[in-house]
Design an enzyme around this catalytic site. Structure first.
Site, PDB file in Angstrom:
ATOM      1  N   CYS A  95      14.986  15.880  79.695  1.00 25.89           N
ATOM      2  CA  CYS A  95      14.032  16.994  79.677  1.00 25.89           C
ATOM      3  C   CYS A  95      12.629  16.464  79.971  1.00 25.89           C
ATOM      4  O   CYS A  95      12.161  15.537  79.321  1.00 25.89           O
ATOM      5  CB  CYS A  95      14.118  17.677  78.320  1.00 25.89           C
ATOM      6  SG  CYS A  95      12.564  18.194  77.635  1.00 25.89           S
ATOM      7  N   GLU A  96      11.991  17.038  80.988  1.00 23.42           N
ATOM      8  CA  GLU A  96      10.704  16.489  81.407  1.00 23.42           C
ATOM      9  C   GLU A  96       9.577  16.809  80.423  1.00 23.42           C
ATOM     10  O   GLU A  96       8.504  16.232  80.499  1.00 23.42           O
ATOM     11  CB  GLU A  96      10.332  16.967  82.818  1.00 23.42           C
ATOM     12  CG  GLU A  96       9.956  18.424  82.914  1.00 23.42           C
ATOM     13  CD  GLU A  96       9.565  18.830  84.333  1.00 23.42           C
ATOM     14  OE1 GLU A  96       9.788  18.050  85.275  1.00 23.42           O
ATOM     15  OE2 GLU A  96       9.038  19.943  84.489  1.00 23.42           O
ATOM     16  N   HIS A  97       9.820  17.712  79.496  1.00 27.92           N
ATOM     17  CA  HIS A  97       8.775  18.043  78.515  1.00 27.92           C
ATOM     18  C   HIS A  97       8.728  17.047  77.367  1.00 27.92           C
ATOM     19  O   HIS A  97       7.677  16.825  76.777  1.00 27.92           O
ATOM     20  CB  HIS A  97       8.999  19.451  77.948  1.00 27.92           C
ATOM     21  CG  HIS A  97       8.932  20.516  78.984  1.00 27.92           C
ATOM     22  ND1 HIS A  97       9.823  21.567  79.052  1.00 27.92           N
ATOM     23  CD2 HIS A  97       8.077  20.666  80.030  1.00 27.92           C
ATOM     24  CE1 HIS A  97       9.520  22.324  80.086  1.00 27.92           C
ATOM     25  NE2 HIS A  97       8.479  21.813  80.698  1.00 27.92           N
ATOM     26  N   HIS A  98       9.888  16.494  77.009  1.00 28.93           N
ATOM     27  CA  HIS A  98       9.950  15.585  75.860  1.00 28.93           C
ATOM     28  C   HIS A  98      10.512  14.210  76.206  1.00 28.93           C
ATOM     29  O   HIS A  98      10.514  13.326  75.352  1.00 28.93           O
ATOM     30  CB  HIS A  98      10.814  16.197  74.749  1.00 28.93           C
ATOM     31  CG  HIS A  98      10.306  17.513  74.238  1.00 28.93           C
ATOM     32  ND1 HIS A  98      10.709  18.724  74.777  1.00 28.93           N
ATOM     33  CD2 HIS A  98       9.417  17.801  73.273  1.00 28.93           C
ATOM     34  CE1 HIS A  98      10.087  19.705  74.144  1.00 28.93           C
ATOM     35  NE2 HIS A  98       9.298  19.176  73.219  1.00 28.93           N
ATOM     36  N   GLN A 136      16.219  22.675  82.817  1.00 29.87           N
ATOM     37  CA  GLN A 136      17.564  23.152  83.157  1.00 29.87           C
ATOM     38  C   GLN A 136      17.543  24.238  84.236  1.00 29.87           C
ATOM     39  O   GLN A 136      18.410  24.282  85.104  1.00 29.87           O
ATOM     40  CB  GLN A 136      18.250  23.673  81.888  1.00 29.87           C
ATOM     41  CG  GLN A 136      19.709  24.051  82.129  1.00 29.87           C
ATOM     42  CD  GLN A 136      20.401  24.522  80.864  1.00 29.87           C
ATOM     43  OE1 GLN A 136      20.127  24.012  79.782  1.00 29.87           O
ATOM     44  NE2 GLN A 136      21.297  25.486  81.000  1.00 29.87           N
ATOM     45  N   HIS A 164      20.157  20.687  74.411  1.00 31.01           N
ATOM     46  CA  HIS A 164      18.920  19.926  74.570  1.00 31.01           C
ATOM     47  C   HIS A 164      18.585  19.234  73.262  1.00 31.01           C
ATOM     48  O   HIS A 164      18.377  19.908  72.252  1.00 31.01           O
ATOM     49  CB  HIS A 164      17.776  20.856  74.966  1.00 31.01           C
ATOM     50  CG  HIS A 164      17.938  21.439  76.337  1.00 31.01           C
ATOM     51  ND1 HIS A 164      17.119  21.093  77.390  1.00 31.01           N
ATOM     52  CD2 HIS A 164      18.853  22.305  76.832  1.00 31.01           C
ATOM     53  CE1 HIS A 164      17.512  21.738  78.470  1.00 31.01           C
ATOM     54  NE2 HIS A 164      18.561  22.483  78.168  1.00 31.01           N
ATOM     55  N   CYS A 166      15.926  17.888  72.471  1.00 36.92           N
ATOM     56  CA  CYS A 166      14.576  18.255  72.019  1.00 36.92           C
ATOM     57  C   CYS A 166      14.623  19.537  71.183  1.00 36.92           C
ATOM     58  O   CYS A 166      13.665  19.858  70.485  1.00 36.92           O
ATOM     59  CB  CYS A 166      13.616  18.411  73.200  1.00 36.92           C
ATOM     60  SG  CYS A 166      14.009  19.755  74.323  1.00 36.92           S
TER      61      CYS A 166
END
Ligand code: ZN
Length: 203
Positions: A95-98, A136, A164, A166
């Site tokens: 996940c590119e956010h976390h 996703q 996920h 995260c």
């Protein structure tokens, strides 16, 4: 189960890019990983931790590097005109956010036009887009768009279901919850029978 929501977004050329901007700078990554771990209070002079920055970077590099493959297509000599579908293709992404992993399965199908595809390639296309920092929704539409562009089928359907970390290990800690996204193109989207058949196979 309810019919999954359809998430189709417009993709730019950059979204269809197969090769990452530049290769991973392993030396810089290891230096930064060591800084990060020290900031977390780890003593990297400890024998058991000395190799951790390198292991950490190698682990991420593996998760973020797709294996190259050649897309093999064959003429559809038999004029096969029903869905070709690979179900429950497992994948791992980040996940590119976390920068935490998310894992799940994808169902990928297409309605052939003039060409058909080597079956293992459907899984390779999923891996191609999974092994990069992702969200996703984008993963789902990139797989669909890529097949549409390279195979020119009459329709494409992609359903991704993933957990996920995260979301399940931190934050709301929604253990066991999964997220479903889908992208339907062409007749898989517009023809009611084909759409129902695809969505039936995908659950
Ligand atoms: Zn996240």
């Amino acid at each position: 189960m309810a019919e999954p929501a359809i998430a189709i977004t417009k993709l730019s050329r950059a979204d269809l890019r197969v090769v990452p901007d530049r290769p991973i700078d392993m030396v810089a990554a290891e230096r930064a990983a060591a800084d990060l771990l020290r900031a977390f209070g780890l003593d990297l002079t400890d024998e058991t931790l000395a190799g951790t920055p390198q292991r950490m970077v190698r682990g991420y590099a593996e998760l973020l590097t797709p294996r190259e493959f050649t897309l093999t297509t064959f003429p559809n000599d038999e004029h096969y005109d029903e869905l070709v579908l690979a179900r429950s293709i497992p994948f791992t992404s980040v996940c590119e956010h976390h920068m935490l992993p998310f894992t799940g399965t994808a169902t990928v199908g297409y309605l052939p036009g003039d060409r058909i595809l080597g079956l293992s390639k459907l899984a390779r296309v999923v891996e191609l887009f999974a092994r990069r920092p992702q969200v996703q929704e984008r993963l789902t539409t990139q797989v669909a768009r890529w097949l549409d562009t390279h195979l020119r089928p009459k329709g494409v359907g992609v359903v991704v279901e993933a957990e996920h970390t995260c979301m399940t290990l931190r934050g709301v800690t929604a253990h066991g919850s999964t997220t479903i996204t889908s992208a339907l193109l062409g007749l898989v989207r517009d023809d009611g029978r084909t759409r129902a058949e695809f969505l039936g196979f995908s659950r």
